[in-house]
Scaffold this motif. Structure first.
Motif, mmCIF file in Angstrom:
data_model
loop_
_atom_site.group_PDB
_atom_site.id
_atom_site.type_symbol
_atom_site.label_atom_id
_atom_site.label_comp_id
_atom_site.label_asym_id
_atom_site.label_seq_id
_atom_site.Cartn_x
_atom_site.Cartn_y
_atom_site.Cartn_z
ATOM 1 N N GLN A 13 39.675 15.398 32.504
ATOM 2 C CA GLN A 13 40.205 14.733 33.719
ATOM 3 C C GLN A 13 41.704 14.070 33.521
ATOM 4 O O GLN A 13 41.724 13.523 32.266
ATOM 5 N N ARG A 21 34.186 16.280 40.687
ATOM 6 C CA ARG A 21 34.467 17.556 40.621
ATOM 7 C C ARG A 21 33.025 18.357 40.188
ATOM 8 O O ARG A 21 32.221 17.705 39.670
ATOM 9 N N ILE A 58 31.362 16.308 45.962
ATOM 10 C CA ILE A 58 32.488 16.683 45.315
ATOM 11 C C ILE A 58 33.810 16.502 46.292
ATOM 12 O O ILE A 58 33.853 16.791 47.373
#
Length: 497
Positions: A13, A21, A58
C-alpha cells in the motif's frame, strides 16, 4: 481465516492509502470479538453466527462500520444519535423487579416472524423495549445495559479494522491463547521494548507463537534491517505473520534457519550438504499444519455454537486463523499442470529455500546480531545459552516463558556463565477498567497471568574467566595487587627516618 493459498498476497500500500482492496488482510470487529480474514470476492465469511460476503467493503476506508442485510450483503451504516426517549423514564432502583420470564410480551416466534419480514435489528430492539413491562421500572444504568445486550444479540454490526500488533495479539490471547503460549498483549509490548526493536536492526528470533512475535518485530522494523528466524521441525509456522498483510518487500529481509543445525554452526562443522538432507521444505510442512487446523476447526466450533458471551467461547477461537494461508514467499502451487512441471516447481522452491538457509547461516556466523528474542514452548536455558554466542556485546536479549521456574533456572545458569549484565526476571500485571459516565470501575474479570520475561544485556566475556588455562596469570596479577599496598607501607618509615 478465510484466506486462499493461491493468491500472491496484497500489493504494497502507498503512504496514505487507507482503503480496503481485494486481497487485503483485514480484521472483523464486533464488540470485543475479533476475527482475521482475507478480502475475497464471492467468498462466504462466517463470524459470530452471521454469514456474509465482503464484496461491498472493497473501496471503503478502514474503520467503516457495516450492517449485515438480507442475502449476506454488507451495507455501511451511518452513526445515529440514540433517542433520549428510550431512557427518559427510569426507576430509582431494581429491588421490586422480579425476573420471572413473563415481563416480555413478544415470544420467540414473534421475533422470528419479525426477522422473516426483513425488519432490521434496530427496530426489533425497539419493539422489545416497548413490549417489556419492567423496562421503565429499571434504573437508567440497567436500561442502558438491557439495550446494549439486545443490540448485541439482534443487530449485526461489523467494523472492518486494519491488522496491527495490538489487535492481533488481543485477538489471539482472547480466543486462542494456547497457540501463542498464553502470551498476553502487554507482555508482547514489553518484549518489543526490552529488545530495542527498531528499523535497521539485525535480530534473531526463536518463537513458537504462530508467528505473532515475528510479525510484531517486522511491523516495528518496517522492512528495514534483517530478521533471522530459527525454527524447530520441518519449517516455520507463520499463520499470524500472514494476518498482518505485509508487502513482499518485507519478506526479502527475513531469513530462516533450522534449529537443529545451530550446534553444527557453533562448532564450525556446518556445510551446505547438511541442508539437502532435510526431508521437507517449509511450504509442505506449513500446509500440513494448516490442514490439521482445518480438520479440528469444525468440531471445536460446534461445541460452542450455543455460547454467546465472548469470554466463555474460548474453544470457538479456532475460527480466527482456521484457513490462514502460509507466508507468501513459500506458497505451494496447485498441481494444475503436469506432474513434471509440478516437480520442477517444487525443486526450484527447495533450491531457493536452501539458498536462503545458506544466507542465514552466513549472517549468523558473523556473530554480530543486535538482539535476541526467544518465546517458545521449549525449555529456555539450552536455547539461550547457545544463541547468545551469535549476539554482539552490549546488545539486549529477552526470553519469554509461560512459567517462572524455567526462567529461574535460566537466570542461575547465566549468572554462572557470565557475559551478561542487568539480568531481570519480571511479570507485568494488567487490569482492565470500564470507563463510562458515573460508572467507571475495574472490570470484575481480569487476567490471571500473562507469562514471565527474563531480560538483560550481553557483554564481552573476559578471557580470564573464559579460558581456564589463564588461571596462573590471574593469580600472578592478584599477587601483584596484594603486594602493592605492602610496598607503600615500607616507604612510609624510610621517608620518616
Amino acid at each position: 481465516m478465510e484466506c486462499s493459498g493461491e493468491q500472491s498476497g496484497p500489493e504494497p500500500q502507498l503512504p496514505g492509502d487507507h482503503r480496503i482492496r481485494d486481497g487485503d488482510f483485514v480484521v472483523l470487529k464486533r464488540e470485543d470479538v475479533f476475527k482475521a480474514v482475507q478480502v475475497q470476492r464471492r467468498k462466504k465469511v462466517t463470524f459470530e453466527k452471521q454469514w456474509f460476503y465482503l464484496d461491498n467493503v472493497i473501496g471503503h476506508s478502514y474503520g467503516t462500520t457495516f450492517e449485515v442485510t438480507s442475502g449476506g450483503s454488507l451495507q455501511p451504516t451511518k452513526k445515529k444519535e440514540e433517542p433520549a426517549s428510550e431512557t427518559k423514564e427510569a426507576g430509582t432502583d431494581n429491588r421490586n423487579i422480579v425476573d420471572d420470564g413473563k415481563s416480555q410480551k413478544l415470544t420467540q416466534d414473534d421475533i422470528k416472524a419479525l426477522k422473516d419480514k426483513g425488519i432490521k435489528g434496530e427496530e426489533i430492539v425497539q419493539q422489545l423495549i416497548e413490549n417489556s413491562t419492567t423496562f421503565r421500572d429499571k434504573t437508567e444504568f440497567a436500561q442502558d445495559k438491557y439495550i446494549k445486550k439486545k443490540k448485541k444479540k439482534y443487530e449485526a454490526i461489523i467494523t472492518i479494522v486494519k491488522p496491527s500488533t495490538r489487535i492481533l495479539s488481543i485477538m489471539y490471547y482472547a480466543r486462542e491463547p494456547g497457540k501463542i503460549n498464553h502470551m498476553r498483549y502487554d507482555t508482547l509490548a514489553q518484549m518489543l521494548t526490552l529488545g530495542n526493536i527498531h528499523a535497521g536492526n539485525k535480530m534473531i528470533v526463536m518463537e513458537t507463537c504462530a508467528g505473532l512475535v515475528l510479525g510484531a518485530m517486522m511491523e516495528r522494523m518496517g522492512g528495514f534491517g534483517s530478521i533471522i528466524q530459527l525454527y524447530p521441525g520441518g519449517g516455520p509456522v507463520r499463520a499470524a505473520t500472514t494476518c498482518f498483510g505485509f508487502p513482499k518487500s518485507f519478506f526479502s529481509s527475513l531469513y530462516e534457519f533450522p534449529l537443529n543445525k545451530v550446534d553444527s554452526l557453533l562448532n564450525g562443522t556446518f556445510s551446505a550438504e547438511m541442508l539437502s538432507s532435510e526431508p521437507k521444505d517449509s511450504a509442505s510442512v506449513e500446509e500440513s499444519n494448516e490442514a490439521l487446523e482445518e480438520k479440528q476447526t469444525p468440531e471445536q466450533e460446534n461445541e460452542d455454537s450455543m455460547a454467546e458471551a465472548p469470554e466463555n467461547n474460548h474453544p470457538k477461537e479456532e475460527e480466527t486463523v482456521e484457513i490462514i494461508s502460509p507466508d507468501p514467499e513459500y506458497k505451494e502451487p496447485k498441481q494444475k499442470g503436469s506432474k513434471r512441471d509440478y516437480n520442477q516447481e517444487k525443486q526450484r522452491r527447495q533450491e531457493e529455500q536452501r539458498k536462503r538457509h545458506l544466507e542465514a547461516a552466513a549472517l549468523l556466523s558473523e556473530r554480530n546480531a543486535d538482539g535476541l528474542i526467544v518465546a517458545s514452548r521449549f525449555h529456555p536455558t539450552p536455547l539461550l545459552l547457545s544463541l547468545l554466542d551469535f549476539v554482539a556485546p552490549s546488545r539486549p536479549f529477552v526470553v519469554y516463558c509461560q512459567y517462572k521456574e524455567p526462567l529461574l533456572e535460566c537466570y542461575t545458569k547465566l549468572r554462572e556463565r557470565g557475559g551478561v549484565i542487568n539480568l531481570r526476571l519480571s511479570e507485568t500485571w494488567l487490569r482492565n477498567y470500564q470507563v463510562l459516565p458515573d460508572r467507571s470501575h475495574p472490570k470484575l474479570l481480569m487476567s490471571g497471568g500473562g507469562g514471565y520475561l527474563l531480560s538483560g544485556f550481553t557483554v564481552a566475556m573476559e578471557n580470564l574467566k573464559a579460558d581456564p588455562s589463564l588461571k596462573s596469570n590471574s593469580s600472578t596479577l592478584e599477587s601483584h595487587k596484594n603486594e602493592e599496598p605492602a610496598a607503600k607501607k615500607r616507604k612510609c618509615p624510610e621517608s620518616d627516618s
